[in-house]
Write a protein that holds these residues in place. Structure first.
Motif, short mmCIF file in Angstrom:
data_model
loop_
_atom_site.label_atom_id
_atom_site.label_comp_id
_atom_site.label_asym_id
_atom_site.label_seq_id
_atom_site.Cartn_x
_atom_site.Cartn_y
_atom_site.Cartn_z
N ASP B 154 -1.59 34.11 35.65
CA ASP B 154 -0.51 33.90 34.68
C ASP B 154 -0.76 32.68 33.80
O ASP B 154 -0.42 32.68 32.61
N TYR B 155 -1.33 31.63 34.37
CA TYR B 155 -1.64 30.42 33.61
C TYR B 155 -2.48 30.77 32.38
O TYR B 155 -2.17 30.36 31.26
N LEU B 157 -3.04 33.92 31.22
CA LEU B 157 -2.39 34.98 30.44
C LEU B 157 -1.53 34.36 29.33
O LEU B 157 -1.50 34.87 28.20
N GLY B 158 -0.84 33.28 29.67
CA GLY B 158 -0.01 32.60 28.67
C GLY B 158 -0.83 32.11 27.49
O GLY B 158 -0.37 32.08 26.35
N GLN B 159 -2.08 31.73 27.78
CA GLN B 159 -2.97 31.23 26.72
C GLN B 159 -3.59 32.39 25.94
O GLN B 159 -3.66 32.36 24.71
N GLN B 161 -2.41 35.20 25.39
CA GLN B 161 -1.37 35.80 24.55
C GLN B 161 -1.47 35.33 23.09
O GLN B 161 -1.12 36.04 22.17
#
Lengths: 167, 167
Positions: B154-155, B157-159, B161
């Motif tokens: 998730d860490y 994935l946020g980037q 995006q």
């Protein structure tokens, strides 16, 4: 392979999830201590959310854990500006000092409440699931709320990291 | 409050964590299907890691779960360029097609292996902890490896995006 007494695992599993929550919120605190208010008012990447917005968003989402566990929210006023409204749509948002204070307040009270919940209670249904659905989907318990929010903190931590100057 | 039979919960915890893993890797797959190779060769934010690097990094870290569970790595060659070396230090990295293929290979085989592990085995120590330490710290089990890696996906994935155009 050692045979493990699985009946002793519920407390261990609760600890795994709560440790993960405290570790992530600790990482967020550390990052906040390294960023100035000016940096928090910047966009994390050109045209994207500002630091203040993401901190407000994480505060509002942490606050929204309370009702799922059966408690009252502490910072209801954060939900409209930081969840329902996209960033930079309005100037009527709390100051960075207020957002930081609310984050600390919510995080601290949440940690206090979490510490009082028994393993048995963590495996009860959260308040947004009906007894009938819970019968079929017993993983929709209170602990799973925290589990999914740990990952959500990390999602935005990865973005907030970009507010720090490149090494 | 209903009294829950906690001895029946271990299978439920395993499902909670594996569902979270499959959900995150599914989100990553969806994002990859929406991004062109050209987009994946861009930096996620000015001066930061490129999409290809982060996908390679997530592949290498997913691959590194295998030995912790007691299996052989599938994509050892990804560790040097995508974990030990910062992005843009060398041109000698696999192509985007190779990285995508390795991601799919690692993710698929990992899901297969995960499905065969019993609840009892998930609560055994992972291979990087000694029996003595595990006695004192029983949360350092195989399931906890996956729990922490969910959040790590998730860490980034946020980037990642940010490679998508702004709405």
């Amino acid at each position: 392979m050692t045979e493990i007494n699985l009946s002793k695992q519920p407390e261990i599993f609760v600890k795994m999830v709560l440790d993960a929550w405290h570790s992530k919120t600790g990482q967020l605190d550390k990052l906040m201590s390294e960023l100035s208010d000016e940096q928090l008012l910047q966009e994390v990447s050109p045209g994207r959310n500002r630091g203040i917005y993401l901190l407000g968003h994480l505060t509002a989402l942490a606050d929204s854990i309370f009702p799922l566990l059966g408690y009252e929210k502490l910072a209801e006023h954060m939900f409209q500006p930081f969840v329902l409204t996209p960033d930079k749509q309005t100037d009527a948002i709390p100051t960075i000092q207020d957002v930081k204070q609310d984050w600390t307040r919510v995080k601290t009270k949440l940690a206090e409440k979490m510490a009082t919940i028994s393993a048995n209670e963590w495996f009860q249904k959260h308040t947004n699931v009906t007894a009938e659905d819970f019968e079929k989907e017993p993983y929709r318990n209170k602990l799973n709320v925290v589990l999914s929010r740990v990952s959500h903190v990390d999602y935005h931590l990865g973005q907030l990291q970009f507010l720090k100057p490149k090494q």
